[in-house]
Structures are given as structure tokens and as C-alpha cells.
Design an enzyme around this catalytic site. Structure first.
Site, mmCIF file in Angstrom:
data_model
loop_
_atom_site.group_PDB
_atom_site.id
_atom_site.type_symbol
_atom_site.label_atom_id
_atom_site.label_comp_id
_atom_site.label_asym_id
_atom_site.label_seq_id
_atom_site.Cartn_x
_atom_site.Cartn_y
_atom_site.Cartn_z
ATOM 1 N N SER A 41 0.819 -1.209 0.000
ATOM 2 C CA SER A 41 0.000 0.000 0.000
ATOM 3 C C SER A 41 0.852 1.258 0.000
ATOM 4 O O SER A 41 2.041 1.244 0.339
ATOM 5 C CB SER A 41 -0.969 0.032 1.192
ATOM 6 N N VAL A 42 0.197 2.353 -0.352
ATOM 7 C CA VAL A 42 0.832 3.671 -0.366
ATOM 8 C C VAL A 42 1.300 4.083 1.021
ATOM 9 O O VAL A 42 2.214 4.914 1.170
ATOM 10 C CB VAL A 42 -0.170 4.711 -0.941
ATOM 11 N N LYS A 43 0.726 3.498 2.060
ATOM 12 C CA LYS A 43 1.019 3.909 3.427
ATOM 13 C C LYS A 43 2.401 3.468 3.910
ATOM 14 O O LYS A 43 2.862 3.930 4.958
ATOM 15 C CB LYS A 43 -0.059 3.387 4.378
ATOM 16 N N ASP A 44 3.063 2.588 3.155
ATOM 17 C CA ASP A 44 4.449 2.259 3.500
ATOM 18 C C ASP A 44 5.307 3.513 3.510
ATOM 19 O O ASP A 44 6.235 3.656 4.314
ATOM 20 C CB ASP A 44 5.042 1.278 2.485
ATOM 21 N N GLY A 47 4.585 5.453 6.804
ATOM 22 C CA GLY A 47 4.984 4.706 7.994
ATOM 23 C C GLY A 47 6.465 4.903 8.273
ATOM 24 O O GLY A 47 6.872 5.223 9.401
#
Length: 329
Positions: A41-44, A47
Site C-alpha cells: 500500500s501507499v502507506k508504506d 509509515g
């Protein structure tokens, strides 16, 4: 060639042209496929950035605990970084999130606490409130707070935006992203508009969220809030990362339209993605068809995550029929 850790593989995700679903449009429609990140996901991106910035500021010490409220993907990004850096993780989430997301977070060694969806944000039971309380109770813990943490937006300003600009050779005319925490749409939009102020940014909201009316009127209307099933976009708050000055238009998409488009992306384009991706593409194509999208236009749509986390929901005929999204046979 090799990487020193999984964290070095984050970013540089591909742009892929939509063909069948956009064959009625003259211009070029590209999707930036973020499931190519290691956590799918883009959220890597955020994070890692939030943790690295916290380390630089001395907000977390070795062996500490990262505590965050998440719909799942940010938790995965944080868990990846935590695994390499030696932190524990506690994540709060809502009971509308897919079981797959919760199972994946636990597989990464995180503790997950499931909170009710349909409560006010400041209710002590909400996943926002529980995460904040835990961070105050647990020593040497860090609460990234993706909603208000500027590192969220900055991660996309530093990575996603430049990637899109370079990959399109500066030819991008329209940028489309779902509106959740606000980091992806705001960070990328700020970068692209600095390169070319004529770049149009279209935000995609979920029916049941406050964003669209707030954008159009400046009014935070609680009457707009009602339950919806699309995960990861829309809000019942206005996060600090959501900069509406960087948005030119907001399209609101229903669960049904989002989920049917999600299935179409898999069946017609070979893109196995999540529900917010379907919402983004549906909203983007509706915008293009209504706004004289021409042969010289080039649109990039962010596809935030993988369909693997929604197999029991969006890609399950029984679940879809139970919720009225498919005709019962």
C-alpha cells in the site's frame, strides 16, 4: 544487486495505462499502482517517514512502542518499519475494517484493538481516542497520529509527487487521489502545483463523509455523516493534513459504485486493488467525462492498495449480495 532491508524497496511504483475502462476518453489515463510497495500500500511511504522523523526528534527511544489508529494500511507501513528497527506496535482500528487487514497486522507481530465505528471521534471508545489514551499510559511510546502529523504530507511531497512528475515527463495535467488523512492528496498536489500551477487536483470522497460539503461550503455538517463501507477514504473529522487549498474539485462516490469499479479493474485491466482504488477510478472517470478531458490531457490516479485485503468482502459474491451491491441470484 541487493537491498539492505525491505524498507529500501519502498517507492518507485509504476504508472500503468487504463485501456478498456477509459476507451471512450481521448486523453491518457494512468494509475500509480501502490501495491508494488512491500506492504502492498501507499502507506508504506508514510509509515517509514513518520518513524524516521520521530527518531530524529528524539520522540521514541530504542525498544519503544508505536501506537496508532489505522484502517489497516498505515499500520502495515508502521509495522514494516518497526520490525526492522526493533519497536513493538499496538494498533487500534474500527469494526468495519476487513478481517484480512487485522490478521495481517497481527501476523507482523502487532497487537490490534478493534473499536466501534459508529461513535463520535471524541468518544472514549473511538479508535482515535483509544490510541491516544494508550500512548499516554504506556512508557516510551510514540503516537504518530497520521491525521495531523506533517510527516505524512511531507512523505508524499518528497517521494510520490516527484515520482509522478518524472514518470510523466512533466506532462501531467490532472491528479486524482482519495481523501482520507489528507496526506497523499495534499503532499502530491503541493509538489505538482509547484512544478506547474495549472495542474488540476481532484479529490475523491466517500458518500457518508464530511469532505465534499466542507470543500464546497466551508461548513462542517454532521448531518452529512452516515455509515459507509469503503475503507480508507472519507472522514468524520477534518485532519490537519487535509489542505483544501490544494484541491480543485471533489467527487463523491457511493460504496456500490466504488466496489463494482474495483471488480471491473480486476476483470478488465488486471489490476487487483482495494475498494478505495475503485472509488478513485470511478470518480476520476466521471470527472473526465464531465469536464472536456481532451487528447492532450494526462491524468494520474493513485491506487492505494491491493485487493488481497478485501477477498472476503468486495470480491466475495455473497457479501456483495447481502449488502445490495450485486443482484441476488
Amino acid at each position: 544487486m541487493y537491498y539492505n532491508s525491505i524498507l529500501e524497496t519502498i517507492g518507485d511504483t509504476p504508472l500503468i495505462r487504463l485501456n478498456t475502462l477509459a476507451d471512450d476518453l481521448e486523453g491518457t489515463i494512468l494509475v500509480k499502482v501502490e501495491y508494488f510497495n512491500p506492504g502492498q500500500s501507499v502507506k508504506d511511504r508514510i509509515g517509514l517517514k513518520m518513524i524516521e522523523d520521530a527518531e530524529e526528534k528524539g520522540l521514541i527511544e530504542p525498544g519503544g512502542t508505536i501506537i496508532e489508529g489505522t484502517s489497516g494500511n498505515t499500520g502495515m507501513g508502521l509495522a514494516l518499519a518497526a520490525a526492522i528497527k526493533g519497536y513493538d506496535c499496538i494498533f487500534t482500528t474500527t469494526d468495519k475494517q476487513s478481517k484480512s487487514k487485522i490478521d495481517i497486522l497481527r501476523a507482523m507481530g502487532a497487537e490490534v484493538r478493534v473499536c466501534p465505528t459508529n461513535v463520535e471521534p471524541d468518544d472514549p471508545r473511538s479508535y482515535y481516542s483509544v490510541a491516544k489514551r494508550l500512548s499516554e499510559e504506556i512508557p516510551n511510546s510514540y503516537y504518530p497520529n497520521q491525521y495531523d502529523n506533517p510527516s505524512n504530507t511531507q512523505a508524499h511531497y518528497e517521494t510520490t509527487g516527484p515520482e509522478i512528475w518524472d514518470q510523466t515527463g512533466g506532462a501531467i495535467t490532472h491528479y486524482v487521489a482519495g481523501m482520507g488523512t489528507g496526506g497523499t492528496i495534499s503532499g502530491v498536489s503541493r509538489y505538482l502545483k509547484e512544478q506547474n500551477e495549472k495542474t488540476q487536483t481532484i479529490g475523491v470522497d466517500s458518500d457518508g463523509s464530511v469532505y465534499k460539503k466542507y470543500f464546497e461550503t466551508g461548513e462542517f455538517d454532521k448531518e452529512e455523516i452516515h455509515p459507509y463501507l469503503t475503507e480508507g477514504i472519507g472522514e468524520d473529522i477534518i485532519p490537519g493534513n487535509m489542505d483544501f487549498d490544494l484541491v480543485d474539485k471533489v467527487m463523491q462516490v457511493s460504496d456500490k459504485d466504488a466496489f463494482l469499479m474495483t471488480r471491473a479493474l480486476a476483470e478488465k485491466e488486471g489490476l487487483f486493488v482495494g475498494g478505495s482504488c475503485g472509488a478513485a477510478v470511478y470518480g476520476a472517470l466521471e470527472y473526465a467525462r464531465d469536464n472536456d478531458f481532451g487528447k492532450d490531457d494526462l491524468m494520474v490516479i493513485i491506487l492505494p492498495d491491493s485487493g488481497a485485503r478485501y477477498v472476503s468482502k468486495i470480491f466475495n459474491d455473497e457479501w456483495m449480495s447481502e449488502h445490495g451491491f450485486l443482484d441476488a441470484e
